[in-house]
Design a protein around this motif. Structure first.
Motif, PDB file in Angstrom:
ATOM      1  N   LEU A   3       0.825  -1.210   0.000  1.00 17.46           N
ATOM      2  CA  LEU A   3       0.000   0.000   0.000  1.00 17.46           C
ATOM      3  C   LEU A   3       0.859   1.259   0.000  1.00 17.46           C
ATOM      4  N   GLN A   4       2.158   1.101  -0.172  1.00 18.35           N
ATOM      5  CA  GLN A   4       3.088   2.224  -0.227  1.00 18.35           C
ATOM      6  C   GLN A   4       3.026   3.119   1.009  1.00 18.35           C
ATOM      7  N   LEU A   5       2.939   2.485   2.142  1.00 14.77           N
ATOM      8  CA  LEU A   5       3.002   3.234   3.394  1.00 14.77           C
ATOM      9  C   LEU A   5       4.456   3.240   3.863  1.00 14.77           C
ATOM     10  N   ILE A   6       4.706   3.909   4.997  1.00 15.58           N
ATOM     11  CA  ILE A   6       6.052   3.886   5.578  1.00 15.58           C
ATOM     12  C   ILE A   6       5.973   3.181   6.928  1.00 15.58           C
ATOM     13  N   PRO A   7       5.994   1.849   6.917  1.00 13.88           N
ATOM     14  CA  PRO A   7       5.749   1.103   8.160  1.00 13.88           C
ATOM     15  C   PRO A   7       6.666   1.504   9.302  1.00 13.88           C
ATOM     16  N   THR A   8       7.947   1.743   8.996  1.00 17.85           N
ATOM     17  CA  THR A   8       8.872   2.020  10.094  1.00 17.85           C
ATOM     18  C   THR A   8       8.462   3.274  10.867  1.00 17.85           C
ATOM     19  N   LYS A   9       8.010   4.301  10.124  1.00 15.27           N
ATOM     20  CA  LYS A   9       7.589   5.526  10.793  1.00 15.27           C
ATOM     21  C   LYS A   9       6.300   5.288  11.556  1.00 15.27           C
ATOM     22  N   LEU A  10       5.363   4.600  10.908  1.00 14.27           N
ATOM     23  CA  LEU A  10       4.076   4.362  11.544  1.00 14.27           C
ATOM     24  C   LEU A  10       4.271   3.656  12.878  1.00 14.27           C
ATOM     25  N   SER A  11       5.145   2.627  12.857  1.00 11.98           N
ATOM     26  CA  SER A  11       5.292   1.842  14.079  1.00 11.98           C
ATOM     27  C   SER A  11       5.970   2.685  15.152  1.00 11.98           C
ATOM     28  N   ARG A  12       6.937   3.501  14.739  1.00 13.31           N
ATOM     29  CA  ARG A  12       7.639   4.319  15.725  1.00 13.31           C
ATOM     30  C   ARG A  12       6.698   5.386  16.298  1.00 13.31           C
ATOM     31  N   TYR A  13       5.891   5.988  15.444  1.00  8.26           N
ATOM     32  CA  TYR A  13       4.928   6.978  15.930  1.00  8.26           C
ATOM     33  C   TYR A  13       3.971   6.330  16.924  1.00  8.26           C
ATOM     34  N   SER A  14       3.526   5.141  16.561  1.00  9.66           N
ATOM     35  CA  SER A  14       2.584   4.456  17.438  1.00  9.66           C
ATOM     36  C   SER A  14       3.255   4.124  18.764  1.00  9.66           C
ATOM     37  N   GLN A  15       4.509   3.677  18.684  1.00 10.06           N
ATOM     38  CA  GLN A  15       5.235   3.309  19.890  1.00 10.06           C
ATOM     39  C   GLN A  15       5.414   4.516  20.807  1.00 10.06           C
ATOM     40  N   LEU A  16       5.658   5.683  20.213  1.00 14.92           N
ATOM     41  CA  LEU A  16       5.880   6.884  21.015  1.00 14.92           C
ATOM     42  C   LEU A  16       4.580   7.644  21.247  1.00 14.92           C
ATOM     43  N   GLU A  17       3.468   7.031  20.905  1.00 14.76           N
ATOM     44  CA  GLU A  17       2.133   7.607  21.101  1.00 14.76           C
ATOM     45  C   GLU A  17       1.963   8.935  20.401  1.00 14.76           C
ATOM     46  N   LYS A  18       2.581   9.080  19.234  1.00 11.01           N
ATOM     47  CA  LYS A  18       2.376  10.292  18.444  1.00 11.01           C
ATOM     48  C   LYS A  18       1.301   9.977  17.414  1.00 11.01           C
ATOM     49  N   TYR A  19       0.064   9.924  17.885  1.00  7.99           N
ATOM     50  CA  TYR A  19      -0.991   9.434  17.007  1.00  7.99           C
ATOM     51  C   TYR A  19      -1.377  10.430  15.932  1.00  7.99           C
ATOM     52  N   ALA A  20      -1.185  11.727  16.201  1.00  9.69           N
ATOM     53  CA  ALA A  20      -1.538  12.718  15.177  1.00  9.69           C
ATOM     54  C   ALA A  20      -0.652  12.518  13.948  1.00  9.69           C
ATOM     55  N   GLU A  21       0.659  12.309  14.195  1.00  9.07           N
ATOM     56  CA  GLU A  21       1.566  12.083  13.084  1.00  9.07           C
ATOM     57  C   GLU A  21       1.218  10.775  12.370  1.00  9.07           C
ATOM     58  N   ALA A  22       0.905   9.763  13.176  1.00  8.96           N
ATOM     59  CA  ALA A  22       0.577   8.468  12.593  1.00  8.96           C
ATOM     60  C   ALA A  22      -0.611   8.613  11.652  1.00  8.96           C
TER      61      ALA A  22
END
Lengths: 320, 418, 227, 190, 268, 187
Positions: B356-375
């Motif tokens: 789906l041409q997402l950026i999994p590494t960023k998504l997972s890191r944002y989620s891990q750091l609870e930056k849901y707005a960025e996610a």
């Protein structure tokens, strides 16, 4: 809620999907990079003698030691086995001039790991290529020692200078052929284009380095170099001279391709590679310094977050 | 590995919620005698379906029981009497049946999508008025590696598959039908093309073999070249996608009058003694299925319901097979091949891999750091959790787990905003 | 509302507790620019302190006369006046020093420390307190600039206050007297100072934890093993 | 050509932030988000150009003719401060979107030493009006460049495991140090 | 007097005059009205910008306070003196500004709660565990031990103890309630500081099941509820305390075999 | 209205006081600053013409220099300031030269912004000494370390070739200018 069906013959694991993984691991990839550097190391010993091995070993030992030390102080798991500190050590050692002082090497190695890598949180978080940070530090701290070159073993040349500095300061270009085989002044690892190509192609074949970065850099330097050259062929070096001289190939295959500090997307890698080439040509042609690959890569490292931001791939099905 | 029918187990656990939507309401009580095909729970609300008993026997009790989702669910326990008496609906002729009849039959037969999400099929067959549907695509790509039950269904019941598809097309009122099959299954392509001769409006497409070709969005792209935009459904590009298993189940329900009593599933992996493709009665415990296949080897490390990429690891083998169960995979350490987790090196392999041409590494890191707005900004909700990124990741980061968590939180936040 | 603190405290706090550079993160520009040697650092710090003290005093004296809307403008003019005085005096009396501090004397005007103290302290307190506060903060600046200048001078040119202290065999690290060295040194100093503060906080927390374990049960509990 | 050299010199080779240490406070303060960094950079560039013009005029037509060079500092700073405040108020009145994008950063710029530094450089280097404008613009671009690069890096560092004591200002300074080393590569271009 | 001096005076004085004049005009024409109370209230708030009040930050909260859209004790962090001062500023009463403390209503740590047959591998975060078959403990109601509440606490007032259960360091706790939001199992609840009777369990399973899962769970036997006059009610196999009717003296704590209901020693 | 008046009065008053105060200070400091400047120039002149005892300012075509006289008022040479671009910024050099412009007496770097520790070596004695007595009849030049210089050439500093080059180039163009002036009889 009922009890679990007991079956003590095996111990099961509970993890999130997916439950299978590819064979590649970070550690393996790291050691492959180490292997790919061996041809250049052999070339350097051939041209400059065994002392160069000592420089590289010092650099590796201090890098690994520093990493372990920092991790220990920060009470983190000591992860030197992943090979990343070893790579930084080898790379740093190989971009130093031959017969460089071991004490300075050690200082550079400490700086590379402590400031270039660990202060950002260690492997994976560093913004800049640690080996280049170490070298830039040494260049700024000990400029004289860093620009003192050695005449290679089989050369009948009188000048110790590198092809680029002899061109810049004396207006005397060197021949392409010795530059290709490495029989000419330069840093330990970057002297032989042939050895670099062998290692680089090894990396490309195994998919560890992304081909887009070296390719875009080579295309970039040929194009930008040619543009300048066409303006005044007598004054400026031809594009092949740009390609084979100095640390360009070494940088293209081993420095710029570093996963951590290069862009994430294919498009970003093209921008990254072309940007490096442009800066290299600008520094070499207009700048006060003979060589600029290191600075170019560091500068583009700094731009990577911005590149990543603007080359975010279009999400599947997104229309815009 | 041909599909074989597994004999009934003695104890059957039928969860009341085997589908997305509201849990069904039980209509039997302890001690009631039921037949295979008797309705034991009625739908409650629109997105809900009836539940049938899969065996004849006696209702034991209603209780919270383990479930393959990993979370205990309310279930009905039935003790089989071994008589195998059954109740059926009236068989209908596929040539004369009307669209309304098909939809009603699919609803009362309690069919759910076989692709994994277990969405009630009758709802999928009733698209909103304003959506113009042009295609029905049948997913002949196996949803996951390791699994072969769709392949076997196609090989063994090609006519039923094609007829099932024609019934779906009739129900939705669509003129174009397509079966997309990965090109590593030439046999299946051959037999289905043969079977489809009767229906000129059905074509069989050979598709490139790659994971996750069987995911709806990928399948639509491969078959007709349309991309489903983020946050949209196949309906929005005029397509309905159904599974091979669903097609045969619809065939059974309409032409034979049988509600869904069996799940067709693949039991495989290096950790199982004899891998098999089975028709298993719904409600059979995993333990029974594993035992039927000769049991689990000692070096087994994971037992997964579903496929290895998107399935759920099990900790309690009392959990039953459900309507949408597509496989049980028993993996050994060698197959799992897990390395310890190391920091992300930004190698970009997950980005290259993401269909789906997402950026999994960023998504997972944002989620891990609870930056849901960025996610959210990086389209975390688009992710379909296919697992390719985690499979590829050389650093072995549990990307999908973090992304799944992030999706959950982002959805919660979006709901809160509304 | 605020409790009055003792005069000593008013003076001492500026040195470390609210050190302008380390804690308020203000006035980085001169800190970085002039600290190629300890002497330069001290001179700059003294010049800054001079301006800080006098502008604080004046502002504190006339604080009640200044209307809010032209507050900042007035402060800036007052500060600029003192800075010009320093500049002229230095040029006249210490031409050498004035040359080496270059264009950074005029920039004391926009050193956020001075405006910050004027706004945050002098405009609300009496002249005595303002004076002590300014003096304390000035000493804080002096401390940082001297240390920073000292480190850079020792490593960058082998000397301290112009006198060689490291042996000739020590090759000076030229980077330390370059801009990059200034950033790195200050960054590291700041980092270490923060780490120390963090450590202190953590230790305090640990002792608190031991002192106040959460509310304990009054009723006796049977502690069971795993099921 | 001369103007071009002035521009390149101000923007890259002698970058205000990385080589002259001017404007460090906003550089450390406003560099945590790319979007605000770009806005801040644009606002600063605008103010720099205006300052360059105004301070040139004051210096050339008031201070020098009347031999009032000693009033340089107070008059420059007073003019800059009033100008910035005035511009802010005008933007606020004229266009709300523009105000939200640029205006809120303006008060921060008043005490940005890069602006006063610019004015002083102009008088010290005896630039003419055109050169002053180009110099101001170049310095603004250089400031924006450094700020944006830093913001991009800091957004990445948000996701990194930086030691606790080094988060924020310390790591920003260290990155600035490495950037300053990298910018040394451009030395000698002018 | 020197002519230069006059010009100097004129320049500076003139600049000052013009500037003051311009500002005065601008102040009149371009002024944006703001209630001066907001600034005063904002000064009294702690300025931690923790978001515990549900607003975008302390300033946002003070705007709402002044507009009367937020309760005066809405800031969980402010110290009581300041709350009183704010209330006085706004002419309100600061009722009910009792400090709230989070209570962790589960005692099933590593040594009490039973493990699953399969071990959980993956990120040690409660919410991440919860989506993988609910972590490694068999109880689906209890503490997962991943420490999300500890990470969530902006004041470092929580720690995981040796047994894998979080503890609150009360002197550091400000009662902001972020730990409550962080817990995917909802076992943390905010209670007034002086409440001292709690049921330390959230398990709704029947007695047999819950006994098999954990040695300190509430079995739902109802022994505590029997003579409590409605102080404790049994809801779906779990004792729930009704604090309005609670009389600690009427509860027979010693009858609870697992120790799920307890009276704790609170500091006054 | 009252505030407006207050604003005007306060700010004007502050401005007036500031202006007055600064004027006083500057009229006290200015002569001293001028003396300092004078002294610095004088020192530099006597550094590059060590035997000089007095000097006289000469100017022609916008070029400023000094005739330097010895103990018995005889012309012992010229001193002049010339500037040009170095590695990173301007370099200003005071150059002392024989009356017949045949030899350089000495040089002094007045201002530079070269790389500290590297380019700044041009301000140090060993480098400056290389110019002492350098033949300046024709153009002056430079060679790299290791090569042997002619009497009109100096050896560049290793690692600071560009700065060395720049210094030579500045002096050389200054000399050219001086020569044309001399030939034109304007000195």
């Amino acid at each position: 809620m009922p009890t679990t069906t007991a079956n003590p013959a095996y111990k099961l694991e509970l993890t999130s999907s997916p439950h299978v993984h590819s064979r590649w691991s970070t550690k393996q990839a790291m050691w492959f990079v180490v292997i790919s550097l061996i041809p250049s190391l052999i070339a350097s010993v051939l041209f400059y003698g065994f002392y160069q091995i000592l420089i590289v070993l010092t650099s590796v030992a201090v890098c690994v030691g520093t990493e372990a030390g920092v991790k220990y102080i920060r009470k983190r798991e000591i992860t030197v086995k992943d090979g990343s500190a070893v790579i930084t050590g080898i790379l740093l050692g190989m971009v130093l001039p031959p017969n460089f002082s071991l004490v300075f090497t050690a200082i550079g190695a400490v700086f590379a790991i402590a400031i270039g890598k660990e202060i950002f949180g260690g492997l994976g978080y560093n913004t800049f290529n640690p080996a280049l940070v170490g070298r830039a530090f040494l260049q700024a701290a000990f400029p004289v020692a860093m620009t003192t070159w050695t005449i290679p073993a089989f050369s009948d040349a009188v000048s110790k200078a590198t092809p680029l500095s002899s061109l810049k300061f004396d207006g005397i270009p060197a021949a392409i052929q010795p530059m290709f085989f490495g029989n000419i002044g330069g840093s330990i690892g970057e002297t032989s284009a042939l050895a670099i190509l062998i290692g680089g192609i090894f990396l490309l074949v195994f998919g560890i380095a992304n081909w887009r970065i070296p390719l875009s850099m080579i295309i970039g330097i040929l194009v930008f170099g040619a543009l300048i050259w066409l303006i005044n062929p007598a004054k400026y070096p031809d594009p092949l001279y740009h390609l084979f001289s100095g640390g360009f190939l070494f940088g293209a295959f081993f420095m710029a391709t570093d996963w951590v500090t290069s862009p994430l997307t294919g498009k970003g890698m093209w921008i990254f590679g072309l940007g490096i080439s442009l800066i290299v040509v600008v520094i070499r042609v207009f700048g006060g310094l003979p060589e600029g690959v290191m600075y170019a890569i560091l500068l583009m490292n700094a731009v990577v977050p911005i590149i990543n931001r603007y080359t975010k791939p279009k999400v599947f099905g997104e229309t815009k | 590995m041909a599909l074989e029918i597994m004999p009934d187990s003695e104890n059957i656990i039928i969860p009341l919620s085997q589908h997305i939507g509201k849990q069904a309401k039980p209509v039997v009580k302890k001690g009631d005698a039921v037949k295979a095909g008797s309705v034991i729970a009625e739908p409650e609300g629109f997105v809900s379906i009836p539940i049938h008993s899969s065996v004849s026997g006696v209702v034991q009790k209603l209780h919270v029981e383990p479930n393959t989702s990993g979370f205990p669910k309310e279930s009905i326990l039935i003790k089989s009497d071994g008589k195998d008496e059954s109740e059926k609906y009236e068989p209908l002729d596929y040539k004369t049946v009307t669209a309304e009849e098909i939809k009603e039959r699919v609803r009362i037969a309690g069919l759910v999508g076989q692709g994994g999400a277990a969405f009630p099929t009758f709802i999928k067959l009733t698209p909103p008025e304003d959506k113009k549907i042009e295609y029905v695509i049948l997913n002949g790509c196996e949803c996951e590696p390791y699994l072969t039950r769709d392949y076997r269904l196609m090989l063994e019941r090609p006519v039923d598959v094609v007829t099932g598809l024609s019934l779906i097309m009739k129900a939705v009122g669509v003129k174009k039908g397509m079966i997309g099959i990965e090109d590593n299954k030439p046999e299946a392509i051959k037999v289905l093309r043969e079977a489809a001769k009767e229906f000129p409006e059905i074509t069989v497409e050979a598709l490139e073999t790659k994971y996750p070709q069987g995911a709806e969005k990928m399948l639509i792209k491969a078959c007709i070249g349309r991309e489903v935009p983020p946050g949209k459904l196949p309906l929005d590009v005029g397509v309905i996608v159904q599974n091979i298993g669903t097609a045969t189940a619809i065939y059974d329900a309409v032409v034979k009058g049988e509600p869904q009593l069996y799940a067709a599933l693949t039991v495989t992996g290096k950790g199982i003694t004899t891998p098999k493709n089975l028709f298993v009665k719904i409600g059979t415990s995993i333990q029974d299925v594993l035992d039927y296949c000769g049991g689990v080897k000692d070096d087994a490390m994971k037992v997964i319901v579903g496929g290895p990429m998107m399935g759920v690891a099990q900790f309690d083998f009392a959990a039953p097979v459900m309507k949408a169960t597509s496989g049980i995979v028993v993996l050994t350490k060698d197959e799992v091949n897990a390395h310890p987790e190391t920091p992300c090196l930004k190698c970009g392999k997950c980005i290259e891999a993401c269909p789906l041409q997402l950026i999994p590494t960023k998504l997972s890191r944002y989620s891990q750091l609870e930056k849901y707005a960025e996610a959210e900004e990086f389209n975390i909700t688009t992710c379909m959790e296919c697992g390719t990124c985690t499979f590829t990741c050389p650093a072995n980061i549990p990307l999908v787990q973090w992304i799944r968590l992030g999706k959950q939180k982002v959805n919660e936040l979006q709901r809160e905003k509304k | 509302m605020k409790k009055q603190v003792s005069l000593t405290k008013e003076f001492v706090k500026g040195i470390w507790e609210i050190n302008p550079t380390f804690k308020q993160l203000l006035g980085f520009c001169p800190t970085l620019a002039v600290t190629v040697s300890a002497m330069n650092g001290i001179a700059m710090a003294l010049a800054t302190t001079f301006v800080l003290i006098f502008s604080s005093l004046i502002i504190s004296l006339i604080r009640k006369l200044i209307p809010g809307q032209v507050r900042i403008a007035t402060y800036i003019v007052i500060i600029a006046t003192f800075v010009t005085i320093v500049d002229l005096v230095m040029k006249a009396k210490f031409p050498e020093l004035s040359k080496s501090l270059g264009p950074f004397i005029p920039l004391i005007v926009v050193n956020c420390v001075i405006l910050g103290r004027a706004e945050a302290f002098a405009s609300k307190n009496n002249p005595l307190r303002s004076f002590l506060d300014a003096l304390g903060n000035g000493l804080g600046i002096l401390l940082v600039l001297t240390v920073l200048g000292g480190i850079r001078e020792i490593l960058g040119s082998r000397m301290i206050f112009g006198a060689p202290i490291l042996p000739d065999s020590f090759e000076p690290w030229i980077i330390m007297i370059l801009p990059a060295g200034a950033f790195l040194t200050l960054g590291l100093l700041l980092g270490f100072s923060n780490t120390l503060t963090e450590r202190k906080k953590r230790l305090e927390r640990e002792s608190l934890l031991n002192k106040y374990r959460p509310a304990k049960a009054v009723t006796e509990v049977k502690e069971g093993g795993a099921a | 050509m001369n103007l071009f050299i002035i521009f390149i010199s101000a923007a890259i080779v002698n970058n205000f932030v990385l080589a002259y240490f001017l404007g460090i406070c906003p550089f450390v303060g406003v560099s945590n988000k790319t979007s605000s960094a770009v806005s801040m950079g644009m606002a600063t560039t605008f103010v720099m150009v205006v300052t360059a013009i105004v301070s040139y005029l004051i210096f050339a037509f008031v201070l020098v003719p009347f031999k009032l060079e000693f009033l340089q500092i107070p008059s420059f700073i007073l003019v800059i401060a009033s100008l910035v405040q005035f511009v802010e108020m005008v933007i606020k009145k004229v266009s709300q979107p523009l105000y939200r994008a640029l205006g809120i950063f303006l008060p921060l710029i008043t005490t940005n030493c890069a602006i006063l530094g610019l004015a002083l450089f102009i008088s010290m280097r005896e630039y003419n009006l055109m050169e002053s404008v180009v110099f101001g613009f170049g310095a603004g671009v250089g400031f924006t460049l450094a700020l944006t690069l830093m913001a991009g890096i800091r957004e990445e560092l948000e996701l990194a495991d930086v030691p606790k004591g080094f988060q924020g200002a310390p790591i920003t300074l260290i990155v600035a140090g490495i950037l300053a080393m990298a910018f040394m590569g451009f030395a000698g271009i002018i | 007097m020197d002519i230069t001096m006059i010009i100097a005076l004129a320049t500076m004085g003139g600049l000052g005059f013009v500037f003051a004049g311009a500002l005065a005009i601008a102040d009149k024409k371009l002024r944006v009205e703001e209630n001066p109370l907001i600034a005063k209230v904002n000064e009294l708030l702690p300025g931690a910008n923790c978001g515990g009040c549900g607003n975008a930050g302390c300033y946002d909260f003070s705007v709402k306070l002044v507009e009367g859209k937020a309760p005066v004790n809405g800031c969980p962090v402010a110290d009581p003196d300041n709350v009183k001062a704010i209330a006085m500023l706004l002419g309100m009463d600061s009722e009910g500004a009792v400090k709230m403390i989070p209570r962790i209503l589960c005692r099933g740590g590593n040594s009490e709660a039973a493990k699953k047959l399969a071990d959980y591998y993956g990120p040690l975060s409660c919410s991440a565990m919860a989506i993988v078959s609910g972590g490694s403990k068999l109880c689906f109601y209890g503490c997962l031990g991943g420490g999300d509440c500890v990470t969530a606490c902006p004041f470092n007032a929580m720690v995981m103890n040796e047994n894998g259960i979080p503890e609150v360091i009360e002197p550091l706790c400000t009662g902001c309630g972020l730990c409550v939001k962080a817990c995917p199992r909802n076992i943390i609840e905010m209670h007034p500081e002086d409440r001292n009777v709690f049921v330390f369990c959230k398990n709704h399973d029947d007695a047999k099941t819950s006994k098999s899962l954990c040695s300190v769970s509430c079995l739902g036997c109802g022994a505590c509820a029997r003579k409590s006059d409605g102080g404790v009610e049994m809801q779906n196999f779990l004792g729930v305390i009704n604090y309005d009717k609670l009389d600690a003296d009427k509860i027979q704590f010693e009858k609870c075999t697992t120790g799920a209901i307890q009276k704790i020693d609170v500091k006054s | 209205m009252k505030t407006v008046i207050q604003m005007l009065v306060v700010l004007t008053a502050i401005g007036l006081i500031s202006g007055g105060l600064l004027f006083q200070i500057s009229s006290w400091a200015d002569p001293m600053i001028a003396v300092n400047k004078q002294k610095a120039t004088e020192e530099a002149i006597y550094i590059v013409q060590p035997e000089g005892k007095s000097y006289e300012k000469v100017s022609a075509d916008g070029f400023e220099g000094y005739k330097v006289f010895g103990g018995n008022k005889d012309l012992i040479g010229y001193a002049f300031v010339y500037e040009g671009n170095g590695f990173q910024g301007k370099i200003r050099i005071m150059i002392g030269i024989q009356p017949d412009l045949s030899k350089i007496s000495f040089i002094e770097i007045l201002e530079q912004s070269e790389t500290p520790g590297l380019g700044t070596k041009v301000t140090e004695e060993p480098f400056k000494n290389k110019f002492k007595g350098l033949n300046s009849k024709a153009n002056i030049g430079w060679v790299k370390e290791g090569a042997s210089p002619k009497d009109n050439e100096i050896i560049a500093i290793t690692g600071a070739t560009i700065s060395s080059k720049a210094v030579v180039a500045i002096i050389d163009s200054g000399l050219k200018k001086l020569r044309t002036l001399k030939e034109g009889g304007k000195l």
